[in-house]
Design an enzyme around this catalytic site. Structure first.
Site, mmCIF file in Angstrom:
data_model
loop_
_atom_site.group_PDB
_atom_site.id
_atom_site.type_symbol
_atom_site.label_atom_id
_atom_site.label_comp_id
_atom_site.label_asym_id
_atom_site.label_seq_id
_atom_site.Cartn_x
_atom_site.Cartn_y
_atom_site.Cartn_z
ATOM 1 N N LEU A 171 58.467 7.401 52.360
ATOM 2 C CA LEU A 171 57.551 8.218 52.148
ATOM 3 C C LEU A 171 55.865 7.745 51.784
ATOM 4 C CD1 LEU A 171 55.891 11.325 51.074
ATOM 5 C CD2 LEU A 171 56.592 10.171 48.746
ATOM 6 N N GLY A 220 50.674 5.770 47.536
ATOM 7 C CA GLY A 220 52.098 5.391 46.680
ATOM 8 C C GLY A 220 51.900 7.025 46.083
ATOM 9 N N SER A 221 51.454 6.127 45.088
ATOM 10 C CA SER A 221 51.143 7.517 43.663
ATOM 11 C C SER A 221 50.768 8.894 44.602
ATOM 12 C CB SER A 221 50.557 6.946 42.666
ATOM 13 O OG SER A 221 51.028 6.082 41.902
ATOM 14 N N GLN A 261 71.424 -11.105 10.476
ATOM 15 C CA GLN A 261 70.481 -9.820 10.350
ATOM 16 C C GLN A 261 69.495 -9.829 12.000
ATOM 17 O OE1 GLN A 261 68.685 -8.324 7.230
ATOM 18 N NE2 GLN A 261 70.145 -6.796 6.997
ATOM 19 N N GLY A 313 67.868 -19.639 25.516
ATOM 20 C CA GLY A 313 67.887 -20.689 26.797
ATOM 21 C C GLY A 313 68.738 -20.423 27.831
ATOM 22 N N GLU A 325 59.809 5.522 43.166
ATOM 23 C CA GLU A 325 60.597 6.854 43.188
ATOM 24 C C GLU A 325 59.595 7.705 42.021
ATOM 25 O OE1 GLU A 325 64.108 8.396 43.798
ATOM 26 O OE2 GLU A 325 64.281 6.392 44.543
ATOM 27 N N GLY A 326 57.905 6.888 42.116
ATOM 28 C CA GLY A 326 57.313 6.902 40.854
ATOM 29 C C GLY A 326 56.969 6.474 39.921
ATOM 30 N N THR A 327 56.190 5.536 39.145
ATOM 31 C CA THR A 327 55.386 4.723 38.529
ATOM 32 C C THR A 327 55.777 5.920 37.754
ATOM 33 O OG1 THR A 327 53.131 5.099 38.229
ATOM 34 C CG2 THR A 327 54.502 3.459 39.835
ATOM 35 N N SER A 328 55.729 5.142 35.756
ATOM 36 C CA SER A 328 55.960 5.642 34.374
ATOM 37 C C SER A 328 55.139 6.674 34.452
ATOM 38 C CB SER A 328 55.188 4.454 33.824
ATOM 39 O OG SER A 328 56.824 3.462 33.625
#
Ligand code: CAA
Length: 379
Positions: free
Chosen positions: A125, A131-132, A279, A340, A363-366
């Site tokens: 695609l 892209g988007s 902790q 390290g 598969e699609g950015t955020s």
């Protein structure tokens, strides 16, 4: 509401876990360093039924549900996200699209060898300038008698060189916008089809990502998937399911890094006791485990919705958005817990941190997931 897995789910999860330990772990660092595709491992994954898990057995698939698929994806991605992305594309983007919308002849010819893992598939695609914004396809398929003449370039194609069967999205009538986009099956080796350069990537370095060039490639009309003009909707629907697979991959990357951090924290001593007794480390482990569990619930919910035949577009976007953020956050923390040692290859977490980043992009950015989610909310 039932949070129990079935016996079958547990068997699939355990088989994937065992395969990941025995077959993917050996050599994973070298494959990453050398950007080497896990060809032997993918072949074995096909033999074990991981390459067409959800496909109907009459087309050589495993006939499993989406929950089984995400459980396998999580386990394999804990160890080798390069192998799991090849599996994800083959299952979710290629086999699913062909099984749902392909003709009987296309299923016989292409789906059967794809589902058995005999050959690999790719989903094409993205383009250098699309892209988007996936409607801005420049690749063109011009009808000439019984053929379409395909011209254009695709970018960032997973399984780009290792695939034999390519689902290619192209413009058939630019005046019609997204309704002028169609989907085609193209075979490797057809005249005018050239596999371009391999990308040298930050993460998932073992996966095989290429650009593809099509110059006057003759595609028979019977290789069009669905009607002319259906290609954009085909791609969008296919990606909805693909996002479940990538969300499960992100979850696996996070869970793999967390498991390594937990084991290391119990072993490594500082200030007279294991660092897990401090902790500062306990709080990190608690946050990592909580966010992983929340991501897992979103992934399973989207898989369950798909299995129930309910709308899963927004749930899968939510799962991918959240799980990919968790993958990033948890892998960074896993490196921190290792100090390290986390910064060197032998301890695996630096690779998982690099691999995590792509889950926020492909598969699609955020940002695309937020568009899909907010459109659902505002509809
Ligand atoms: N599910 C189903 N249909 C959808 C959809 C979805 N999530 N999103 C849009 N559509 C449909 C709409 O219903 C509409 O259909 P009709 O005209 O029939 O009503 C049609 O698509 C056009 O919709 P929009 O006008 O909303 O389209 P848009 O141009 O605004 O774009 C978008 C929508 C969500 C931004 C879309 O372009 C998109 O998802 N972009 C991202 C593409 C992407 O994920 N690319 C990844 C490449 S594949 C990959 O990465 C694989 C790999 O190698 C690992």
């Amino acid at each position: 509401m039932n949070f129990e897995y079935t016996e079958e789910h547990l068997a699939v999860r355990d088989a994937a876990r065992e395969f990941a330990q025995s077959e993917l772990l050996p050599g994973v660092i070298e494959r990453d360093t050398e950007a080497k595709f896990p060809a032997d491992q993918i072949k074995k994954m096909g033999e074990l039924g991981f390459m067409g898990m959800m496909v109907n057995p009459k087309y050589n698939g495993g006939g499993m549900d989406t929950i089984s698929y995400v459980l396998a994806m999580e386990e394999l991605s804990k160890i080798d996200a390069s192998a799991s992305v090849a599996m994800s594309v083959n299952n979710s983007l290629v086999c699913w699209g062909l099984e749902k919308y392909g003709s009987e002849a296309q299923k016989e010819k292409y789906l059967k060898p794809l589902a058995s893992g005999e050959v690999l598939g790719a989903f094409c695609l993205s383009e250098p300038e699309a892209g988007s914004d996936a409607t801005s396809q420049k690749t063109e398929a011009r009808r000439e008698g019984d053929f379409y003449i395909l011209n254009g370039t695709k970018n960032w194609i997973t399984n780009g060189n290792t695939a034999s069967v390519y689902l290619v999205i192209a413009q058939t009538d630019v005046a019609k916008g997204h309704k002028g986009i169609s989907a085609f099956i193209v075979e490797k080796g057809w005249e005018g089809f050239v596999v371009g350069k391999k990308e040298d990537k930050l993460g998932i370095r073992g996966s095989d990502t290429h650009s593809l060039m099509f110059t006057d490639v003759k595609v028979p009309v019977e290789n069009r998937i669905g009607e002319e003009g259906f290609g954009f909707n085909f791609a969008m629907e296919t990606l909805n399911g693909g996002r479940i697979g990538i969300a499960a991959q992100a979850l696996g990357i996070a869970a793999g890094a967390y498991e390594l951090a937990l084991a290391y924290a119990k072993e490594r001593k500082a200030f007279g006791k294991p660092i897990s007794q401090h902790q500062a480390i306990q709080f990190k482990l608690a946050d990592m485990a909580t966010s992983i569990e929340a991501a897992r619930l979103l992934v399973l919910k989207s898989a369950w919705l798909k299995d129930q035949g309910k709308d899963y577009a927004h749930a899968s976007a939510m799962a991918k958005l959240y799980a990919s953020q968790v993958a990033m956050d948890v892998t960074v923390e896993a490196v921190q817990v290792h100090g390290g040692y986390g910064f060197v290859k032998e301890y695996h977490v630096e690779r998982l941190m690099r691999d995590a980043k792509i889950t926020q992009i492909y598969e699609g950015t955020s940002e695309i997931q937020r568009i899909v989610i907010s459109r659902g909310l505002l509809r």
